[in-house]
Design an enzyme around this catalytic site. Structure first.
Site, PDB file in Angstrom:
ATOM      1  N   CYS A  21       0.817  -1.216   0.000  1.00 40.44           N
ATOM      2  CA  CYS A  21       0.000   0.000   0.000  1.00 40.44           C
ATOM      3  C   CYS A  21       0.851   1.267   0.000  1.00 40.44           C
ATOM      4  CB  CYS A  21      -0.953   0.005   1.184  1.00 40.44           C
ATOM      5  SG  CYS A  21      -0.151  -0.024   2.818  1.00 40.44           S
ATOM      6  N   HIS A  33      -2.233   0.812   7.328  1.00 41.34           N
ATOM      7  CA  HIS A  33      -2.597   0.910   5.917  1.00 41.34           C
ATOM      8  C   HIS A  33      -2.576   2.382   5.528  1.00 41.34           C
ATOM      9  CE1 HIS A  33      -4.412   0.020   2.113  1.00 41.34           C
ATOM     10  NE2 HIS A  33      -5.597   0.543   2.408  1.00 41.34           N
ATOM     11  N   SER A  76      -4.656  -2.722  -1.680  1.00 41.22           N
ATOM     12  CA  SER A  76      -4.825  -3.497  -0.462  1.00 41.22           C
ATOM     13  C   SER A  76      -5.118  -4.940  -0.821  1.00 41.22           C
ATOM     14  CB  SER A  76      -5.977  -2.928   0.385  1.00 41.22           C
ATOM     15  OG  SER A  76      -6.290  -3.773   1.472  1.00 41.22           O
TER      16      SER A  76
END
Length: 248
Positions: free
Chosen positions: A124, A159, A178
């Site tokens: 990511c 993330h 993702s």
């Protein structure tokens, strides 16, 4: 060219012949102990044609669209996301690029150019680096990195995505990558940053994650030589009480 022919032309050492024959028969990995170095030496000497005949075809590189400047912003963002997705997610524990976010923007964009050149799978963070590079100069788009810290079953995960805003319409969306489709990109359809973040929070809940913190960076300049840090600065301790009126 057969494995035997490769040996006769000194393209591959004789001790690699059994392995080359295995590949020809589509035998599977992992390699046996002690074969790694021999395989590495063989790959360095073999041509692309030799490797393809052993079932080691070159992986196609992602291809970016052309004439994006004449397309509406929604289509441009779609093209960027398709390009990022084409790199595929790196599910291994290894990383191929410098993931340090606390660097000047110009250094981050240099890493993004390396990603484009090498075409290897990314995580990511690298996806955000790519998004920053590919949208640089789009003056009709505001870009803000957003990081998430979540917890599930006692494990903490992090993330990051690139939130984008179209000033003309005031709508928000996101670019990213993702393991989960719900946590990747978001269409340019959200009325505010709060609405966008709430959608991510809801998506996390579907996978039994509790959002512990959301970190929001400053708007990223379009100057590719900018030497300031941009990822991310503001921490929101309670993900369910968001004060983002400055971005509405």
């Amino acid at each position: 060219m057969s494995p035997e022919a490769l040996v006769s032309q000194d393209l591959v050492p004789k001790d690699i012949l059994p392995l080359a024959s295995q590949w020809t028969k589509k035998w599977t990995l992992p390699l046996a102990s002690g074969q790694t170095q021999s395989v590495e030496d063989f790959i360095k000497k073999a041509s692309v044609l030799d490797l393809s005949q052993l079932g080691l075809q070159t992986i196609p590189r992602p291809v970016f669209g052309t004439d994006l400047e004449v397309q509406p912003v929604e289509q441009r963002l779609k093209s960027v996301q398709e390009y990022i997705t084409a790199f595929q997610y790196n599910h291994t524990a290894s990383t191929y690029f410098d993931q340090n976010k606390q660097r000047p923007l110009c250094r981050i964009l240099s890493t993004a150019r390396d990603i484009v050149r090498q075409g290897l799978p990314i995580k990511c963070v690298e996806a955000v680096f790519l998004a920053l590079l590919l949208t640089a100069g789009w003056k009709d788009l505001d870009r803000i990195p957003v990081g998430f810290k979540t917890c599930v079953a006692g494990h903490v995960y992090r993330h990051i995505v690139l939130a984008v805003r179209h000033p003309e319409t005031g709508q928000w969306g996101a670019l990213g990558l993702s393991r989960r489709a719900e946590l990747m990109d978001k269409a340019l359809t959200y009325a505010s940053l709060a609405d966008l973040l709430q959608n991510y929070i809801t998506s996390y809940m579907r996978w039994w994650h509790t959002v512990l913190r959301i970190r929001i960076g400053l708007p990223v300049p379009h100057d590719v030589m900018y030497d300031g840090q941009v990822i991310p600065l503001l921490g929101l301790e309670n993900a369910y009480i968001l004060t983002v009126s400055g971005f509405d």
